[in-house]
Write an enzyme that holds these catalytic residues in place. Structure first.
Site, PDB file in Angstrom:
ATOM      1  N   ALA A 132       0.806  -1.228   0.000  1.00 33.54           N
ATOM      2  CA  ALA A 132       0.000   0.000   0.000  1.00 33.54           C
ATOM      3  C   ALA A 132       0.834   1.271   0.000  1.00 33.54           C
ATOM      4  O   ALA A 132       0.384   2.306  -0.467  1.00 33.54           O
ATOM      5  CB  ALA A 132      -0.945  -0.014   1.207  1.00 33.54           C
ATOM      6  N   ASP A 178      -1.497  -4.488 -20.119  1.00 32.30           N
ATOM      7  CA  ASP A 178      -1.032  -4.878 -21.459  1.00 32.30           C
ATOM      8  C   ASP A 178      -2.174  -4.718 -22.465  1.00 32.30           C
ATOM      9  O   ASP A 178      -1.979  -4.250 -23.590  1.00 32.30           O
ATOM     10  CB  ASP A 178      -0.542  -6.329 -21.436  1.00 32.30           C
ATOM     11  CG  ASP A 178       0.457  -6.550 -20.310  1.00 32.30           C
ATOM     12  OD1 ASP A 178       1.517  -5.922 -20.339  1.00 32.30           O
ATOM     13  OD2 ASP A 178       0.153  -7.326 -19.387  1.00 32.30           O
ATOM     14  N   HIS A 195       2.276 -12.272 -18.299  1.00 31.03           N
ATOM     15  CA  HIS A 195       2.557 -10.837 -18.211  1.00 31.03           C
ATOM     16  C   HIS A 195       4.070 -10.669 -18.192  1.00 31.03           C
ATOM     17  O   HIS A 195       4.689 -10.499 -17.146  1.00 31.03           O
ATOM     18  CB  HIS A 195       1.927 -10.221 -16.957  1.00 31.03           C
ATOM     19  CG  HIS A 195       2.444  -8.836 -16.691  1.00 31.03           C
ATOM     20  ND1 HIS A 195       2.171  -7.776 -17.511  1.00 31.03           N
ATOM     21  CD2 HIS A 195       3.285  -8.350 -15.747  1.00 31.03           C
ATOM     22  CE1 HIS A 195       2.797  -6.700 -17.066  1.00 31.03           C
ATOM     23  NE2 HIS A 195       3.484  -7.025 -15.996  1.00 31.03           N
TER      24      HIS A 195
HETATM   25  P1  NAX Z   1       6.987  -0.245  -5.158  1.00 31.00           P
HETATM   26  O1  NAX Z   1       8.335  -0.809  -4.892  1.00 31.00           O
HETATM   27  O2  NAX Z   1       6.804   1.224  -5.266  1.00 31.00           O
HETATM   28  O3  NAX Z   1       5.999  -0.730  -4.006  1.00 31.00           O
HETATM   29  C1  NAX Z   1       5.932  -2.056  -3.579  1.00 31.00           C
HETATM   30  C2  NAX Z   1       5.519  -2.036  -2.124  1.00 31.00           C
HETATM   31  O4  NAX Z   1       5.300  -3.377  -1.708  1.00 31.00           O
HETATM   32  C3  NAX Z   1       6.573  -1.446  -1.192  1.00 31.00           C
HETATM   33  O5  NAX Z   1       5.991  -0.388  -0.433  1.00 31.00           O
HETATM   34  C4  NAX Z   1       6.972  -2.627  -0.319  1.00 31.00           C
HETATM   35  O6  NAX Z   1       7.278  -2.240   1.011  1.00 31.00           O
HETATM   36  C5  NAX Z   1       5.707  -3.478  -0.382  1.00 31.00           C
HETATM   37  N1  NAX Z   1       5.904  -4.881  -0.010  1.00 31.00           N
HETATM   38  C6  NAX Z   1       6.978  -5.671  -0.240  1.00 31.00           C
HETATM   39  N2  NAX Z   1       6.794  -6.873   0.314  1.00 31.00           N
HETATM   40  C7  NAX Z   1       5.573  -6.870   0.885  1.00 31.00           C
HETATM   41  C8  NAX Z   1       4.831  -7.816   1.628  1.00 31.00           C
HETATM   42  N3  NAX Z   1       5.320  -9.028   1.900  1.00 31.00           N
HETATM   43  N4  NAX Z   1       3.611  -7.458   2.070  1.00 31.00           N
HETATM   44  C9  NAX Z   1       3.126  -6.238   1.823  1.00 31.00           C
HETATM   45  N5  NAX Z   1       3.782  -5.284   1.158  1.00 31.00           N
HETATM   46  C10 NAX Z   1       4.989  -5.596   0.678  1.00 31.00           C
HETATM   47  O7  NAX Z   1       6.453  -0.999  -6.436  1.00 31.00           O
HETATM   48  P2  NAX Z   1       5.240  -0.611  -7.408  1.00 31.00           P
HETATM   49  O8  NAX Z   1       5.756   0.261  -8.477  1.00 31.00           O
HETATM   50  O9  NAX Z   1       4.095  -0.153  -6.594  1.00 31.00           O
HETATM   51  O10 NAX Z   1       4.940  -2.015  -8.096  1.00 31.00           O
HETATM   52  C11 NAX Z   1       4.398  -3.088  -7.365  1.00 31.00           C
HETATM   53  C12 NAX Z   1       4.464  -4.367  -8.180  1.00 31.00           C
HETATM   54  O11 NAX Z   1       3.673  -4.265  -9.352  1.00 31.00           O
HETATM   55  C13 NAX Z   1       5.863  -4.737  -8.657  1.00 31.00           C
HETATM   56  O12 NAX Z   1       6.060  -6.129  -8.428  1.00 31.00           O
HETATM   57  C14 NAX Z   1       5.797  -4.459 -10.140  1.00 31.00           C
HETATM   58  O13 NAX Z   1       6.720  -5.245 -10.862  1.00 31.00           O
HETATM   59  C15 NAX Z   1       4.385  -4.832 -10.438  1.00 31.00           C
HETATM   60  N6  NAX Z   1       3.806  -4.336 -11.701  1.00 31.00           N
HETATM   61  C16 NAX Z   1       2.939  -5.144 -12.348  1.00 31.00           C
HETATM   62  C17 NAX Z   1       2.285  -4.768 -13.510  1.00 31.00           C
HETATM   63  C18 NAX Z   1       1.308  -5.671 -14.192  1.00 31.00           C
HETATM   64  O14 NAX Z   1       0.839  -5.280 -15.254  1.00 31.00           O
HETATM   65  N7  NAX Z   1       0.953  -6.855 -13.686  1.00 31.00           N
HETATM   66  C19 NAX Z   1       2.576  -3.455 -14.127  1.00 31.00           C
HETATM   67  C20 NAX Z   1       3.147  -2.455 -13.174  1.00 31.00           C
HETATM   68  C21 NAX Z   1       4.138  -3.015 -12.190  1.00 31.00           C
HETATM   69  O15 NAX Z   1       5.413  -3.081 -12.814  1.00 31.00           O
END
Ligand code: NAX
Length: 327
Positions: free
Chosen positions: A12, A159, A187
């Site tokens: 979040a 996508d 993806h």
């Molecule tokens: P961020 O690194 O800004 O945020 C991720 C957050 O997750 C961090 O605040 C972290 O503390 C938290 N987190 C890590 N482990 C956790 C856990 N065990 N429980 C709860 N929270 C946890 O990444 P963001 O840009 O927000 O992207 C999030 C994810 O979306 C990444 O894995 C990214 O690769 C993926 N994406 C997926 C997409 C899709 O189309 N399926 C596209 C966008 C994005 O790249």
């Protein structure tokens, strides 16, 4: 006022979370008549940042927002959850092999699947956004044996939306003039955006563009768009990813319009030769409750090769997490 729908967002405090939570709280995901209660799950060091986001949510005075809970405990976060958006994941760091990445994410998605199994509401709907999304969804799903497998989905709507935008720009039409777009497979860069079934002006889009553009411009542009955004913005897609998550859940609960479909990664029932159990992207419709894979599409040789290649990658990811004891 009806009882609020409980929505849990993991990660979040991350950048997608920041773009997502305000739209959920304003009613853009579940509609203008549905009050929501938000559960924010974060890792301990990010709890303070999540509290900051929650303060801003308060400061929006959203009429539909009935409460915010912040926790680092998955059991609490998923207790009674109706809609679970699993955004937080472990990114690949320098020198990390694919096996390490899958293992690190297994450490996140296995306990989250277990917590969903133990505490979620009977109607729970799960969307995995965190990468590698399809395989993270498979890990969570395999640890939630009491939840119907079809409730676990992974996001390929971004996508799908990218494909709509690229095709509309090429044809110089509005995105709303395109129907039946499909993303097949994983993806990842191996995904297959399909213009043979996508329609505009009563004809397939493939029949309105040359094969060279389709093969050498359209497909790689869609499949590598994430990297192009990082290159341009210096950060990965966030607002567009949050928008796609909103679209995915909104379509799931509202249903797809007559004569159209969307793309989502759902558990395969063996359709189109995709091995049963893999979480792969398909053309899907929703009746407002369940996704169904669109049946009976003709797949030509070109599409067959592309789909098979992406599905093979999903099979390899499944084998890898199987060896790690994660599924
Ligand atoms: P961020 O690194 O800004 O945020 C991720 C957050 O997750 C961090 O605040 C972290 O503390 C938290 N987190 C890590 N482990 C956790 C856990 N065990 N429980 C709860 N929270 C946890 O990444 P963001 O840009 O927000 O992207 C999030 C994810 O979306 C990444 O894995 C990214 O690769 C993926 N994406 C997926 C997409 C899709 O189309 N399926 C596209 C966008 C994005 O790249």
């Amino acid at each position: 006022p009806s009882t609020p729908v409980k929505v849990t967002v993991t990660g979040a405090a991350g950048q997608i979370g920041y773009a997502l939570l305000f739209r959920i709280a304003s009613g853009q995901m579940l509609g203008p008549d549905t009050p929501v209660e938000l559960n924010l799950l974060e890792i301990t060091p990010a709890l303070k940042a999540a509290e900051g986001t929650a303060m801003e949510l308060d400061d929006c005075a959203f009429p539909l927002l009935r409460g915010i809970n912040i926790t680092d405990d998955a059991t609490k976060a998923f207790d009674g959850v109706n809609v679970a958006l699993l955004v937080g994941a472990r990114p690949r760091s320098a020198g990390m092999e694919r096996g390490d990445l899958l293992e690190a994410n297994g450490g996140i998605f296995k306990p989250q699947g277990e917590a969903i199994n133990a505490g979620a509401a009977d109607d729970v709907k799960v969307l995995v956004v965190g990468n590698p999304a399809n395989t993270n969804a498979l890990i969570a799903q395999s640890h939630a044996p009491d939840v119907p497998a079809g409730r676990f989905t992974a996001m390929t709507r971004l996508d799908h939306n990218r494909a709509l935008a690229q095709a509309a720009a090429k044809l110089d039409i509005g995105v709303d003039e395109i129907s039946k777009m499909t993303i097949w497979g994983n993806h990842s860069a191996s995904q297959y955006p399909d213009l043979f079934h996508a329609m505009a002006d009563g004809k397939s889009i493939a029949s309105q563009v040359d094969q060279d553009w389709l093969e050498n411009t359209f497909i790689p542009t869609v499949a590598k768009r994430g990297a192009a955004i990082i290159e341009a913005r210096g950060a990965s897609s966030a607002a567009s990813a949050a928008n796609a998550a909103i679209d995915h859940v909104a379509t799931w609960v509202q249903g797809t319009p007559e004569g159209d479909w969307t793309s989502a990664a759902v558990v395969s029932d063996g359709s189109y030769g995709v091995p049963e159990g893999l979480i792969s992207s398909f053309p899907v419709t929703s009746d407002g409750t369940e996704w169904s894979i669109v049946q009976g599409l003709d797949i030509d040789e070109f599409s067959r090769g592309k789909i098979d290649a992406s599905v093979a990658e999903l099979g390899e990811e499944r084998d890898a997490v199987k060896q790690l004891g994660l599924v």
